[in-house]
Scaffold this motif. Structure first.
Motif, PDB file in Angstrom:
ATOM      1  N   ALA A 115      -2.432  14.447  13.915  1.00 33.97           N
ATOM      2  CA  ALA A 115      -2.503  15.259  15.056  1.00 33.97           C
ATOM      3  C   ALA A 115      -2.473  14.263  16.455  1.00 33.97           C
ATOM      4  N   ASP A 116      -2.978  13.329  16.264  1.00 35.32           N
ATOM      5  CA  ASP A 116      -3.202  12.113  17.244  1.00 35.32           C
ATOM      6  C   ASP A 116      -1.725  11.545  17.382  1.00 35.32           C
ATOM      7  N   GLN A 117      -0.950  11.512  16.372  1.00 36.04           N
ATOM      8  CA  GLN A 117       0.326  10.943  16.301  1.00 36.04           C
ATOM      9  C   GLN A 117       1.558  11.926  16.890  1.00 36.04           C
ATOM     10  N   LEU A 118       1.353  13.080  16.709  1.00 33.36           N
ATOM     11  CA  LEU A 118       2.000  14.315  17.245  1.00 33.36           C
ATOM     12  C   LEU A 118       1.824  14.316  18.623  1.00 33.36           C
ATOM     13  N   LYS A 119       0.368  14.354  18.835  1.00 31.73           N
ATOM     14  CA  LYS A 119       0.198  14.331  20.555  1.00 31.73           C
ATOM     15  C   LYS A 119       0.728  12.928  21.235  1.00 31.73           C
ATOM     16  N   TRP A 121       3.613  11.475  20.717  1.00 35.33           N
ATOM     17  CA  TRP A 121       5.009  11.685  20.754  1.00 35.33           C
ATOM     18  C   TRP A 121       5.209  12.934  21.846  1.00 35.33           C
ATOM     19  N   GLN A 122       4.408  13.941  21.839  1.00 33.66           N
ATOM     20  CA  GLN A 122       4.501  14.977  22.800  1.00 33.66           C
ATOM     21  C   GLN A 122       4.297  14.380  24.321  1.00 33.66           C
ATOM     22  N   SER A 123       3.524  13.370  24.501  1.00 35.74           N
ATOM     23  CA  SER A 123       3.288  12.747  25.762  1.00 35.74           C
ATOM     24  C   SER A 123       4.218  11.533  25.901  1.00 35.74           C
ATOM     25  N   GLY A 124       5.088  11.143  25.026  1.00 37.95           N
ATOM     26  CA  GLY A 124       5.864   9.983  25.355  1.00 37.95           C
ATOM     27  C   GLY A 124       5.474   8.679  24.964  1.00 37.95           C
ATOM     28  N   ALA A 125       4.088   8.564  24.494  1.00 38.12           N
ATOM     29  CA  ALA A 125       3.431   7.552  24.306  1.00 38.12           C
ATOM     30  C   ALA A 125       3.728   6.657  23.015  1.00 38.12           C
ATOM     31  N   ARG A 126       4.475   7.427  22.149  1.00 38.31           N
ATOM     32  CA  ARG A 126       5.018   6.639  21.048  1.00 38.31           C
ATOM     33  C   ARG A 126       6.553   6.771  21.019  1.00 38.31           C
ATOM     34  N   HIS A 127       7.107   5.867  20.646  1.00 39.95           N
ATOM     35  CA  HIS A 127       8.530   5.681  20.306  1.00 39.95           C
ATOM     36  C   HIS A 127       9.012   6.833  19.416  1.00 39.95           C
ATOM     37  N   PRO A 128      10.166   7.371  19.774  1.00 47.18           N
ATOM     38  CA  PRO A 128      10.609   8.682  19.237  1.00 47.18           C
ATOM     39  C   PRO A 128      11.075   8.353  17.587  1.00 47.18           C
ATOM     40  N   GLY A 129      11.257   7.172  17.283  1.00 54.04           N
ATOM     41  CA  GLY A 129      11.515   7.120  15.901  1.00 54.04           C
ATOM     42  C   GLY A 129      13.028   7.100  15.525  1.00 54.04           C
ATOM     43  N   GLU A 135       9.959  12.842  19.056  1.00 52.58           N
ATOM     44  CA  GLU A 135       9.582  13.099  20.292  1.00 52.58           C
ATOM     45  C   GLU A 135      10.039  14.627  20.780  1.00 52.58           C
ATOM     46  N   SER A 136      10.988  14.698  20.505  1.00 57.18           N
ATOM     47  CA  SER A 136      11.798  16.082  20.712  1.00 57.18           C
ATOM     48  C   SER A 136      11.248  17.177  19.851  1.00 57.18           C
ATOM     49  N   ILE A 137      10.955  16.660  18.684  1.00 56.44           N
ATOM     50  CA  ILE A 137      10.240  17.919  17.709  1.00 56.44           C
ATOM     51  C   ILE A 137       8.665  18.303  18.062  1.00 56.44           C
ATOM     52  N   LEU A 141       6.091  21.887  19.719  1.00 55.94           N
ATOM     53  CA  LEU A 141       4.989  22.244  18.976  1.00 55.94           C
ATOM     54  C   LEU A 141       3.629  22.719  19.878  1.00 55.94           C
ATOM     55  N   LYS A 142       3.197  23.726  19.528  1.00 61.98           N
ATOM     56  CA  LYS A 142       2.007  24.275  20.311  1.00 61.98           C
ATOM     57  C   LYS A 142       0.840  23.387  19.767  1.00 61.98           C
ATOM     58  N   PRO A 143      -0.466  23.535  20.443  1.00 62.98           N
ATOM     59  CA  PRO A 143      -1.476  22.780  20.086  1.00 62.98           C
ATOM     60  C   PRO A 143      -1.822  23.502  18.663  1.00 62.98           C
TER      61      PRO A 143
END
Length: 177
Positions: A115-119, A121-129, A135-137, A141-143
């Motif tokens: 969940a932390d990793q998905l969040k 990516w949602q915030s742009g804090a992690r490289h999209p891979g 990031e786009s996927i 996603l809803k919470p």
């Protein structure tokens, strides 16, 4: 430990990429950044090779019937194409076992970590891979989706452990512990 990933059996190249990202600051984490920054490039390669060599959990094919109301399993195995969300299994493999060097295993990872990793990516804090996919996927996603799919993959660890234990009992000639 909910905040820490299971690293056994994760591809060495992927692990090294993540350690390098922590070391150069492109991936943020208060615990991992100073550790990775304290390692030489060669030591990061060695650490990645070590964790990659550890056994990964047994794969579990969860053959239960899926309905859209089973959000985590549905997203993991079928996606939500009408919203542009592919199934996790399309990149991370059936049962979340991981595929190649760029798509790590999801099965057995702690739900809190996923969940932390998905969040992130949602915030742009992690490289999209690879191919900029995550990031786009994740942003679609809803919470509740984040929690459901994280819980689903974390739950596969208990199913794998049960299957491994049952196989061990069968080899030992008994059907109960």
């Amino acid at each position: 430990m909910a905040a820490f990933p299971r690293l056994g059996g994760v591809g060495a190249a992927y692990l090294q990429q993540q350690l390098d990202a922590f070391a150069d600051g492109t991936r943020k984490n208060a615990i991992m950044q100073p550790i990775a920054q304290g390692l030489t490039p060669q030591q990061r390669i060695q650490v990645a090779a070590y964790f990659s060599s550890l056994p990964k959990p047994a794969a579990v094919q969860d053959g239960a019937a899926r309905t859209p109301s089973d959000t985590g399993a549905w997203l993991a195995t079928r996606g939500r194409w009408d919203e542009g969300i592919p199934a996790c299994a399309q990149c991370h493999g059936p049962g979340g076992v991981g595929v190649g060097e760029n798509f790590p295993p999801l099965a057995g990872q702690p739900a809190g970590y996923l969940a932390d990793q998905l969040k992130a990516w949602q915030s742009g804090a992690r490289h999209p891979g690879p191919l900029g996919l995550m990031e786009s996927i994740a942003r679609k996603l809803k919470p509740a989706d984040v929690q459901a799919v994280s819980d689903y993959y974390a739950g596969l660890a208990s199913k794998a452990a049960a299957a491994t234990a049952a196989a061990g009992r069968a080899r030992a000639g008994g059907s109960t512990p």
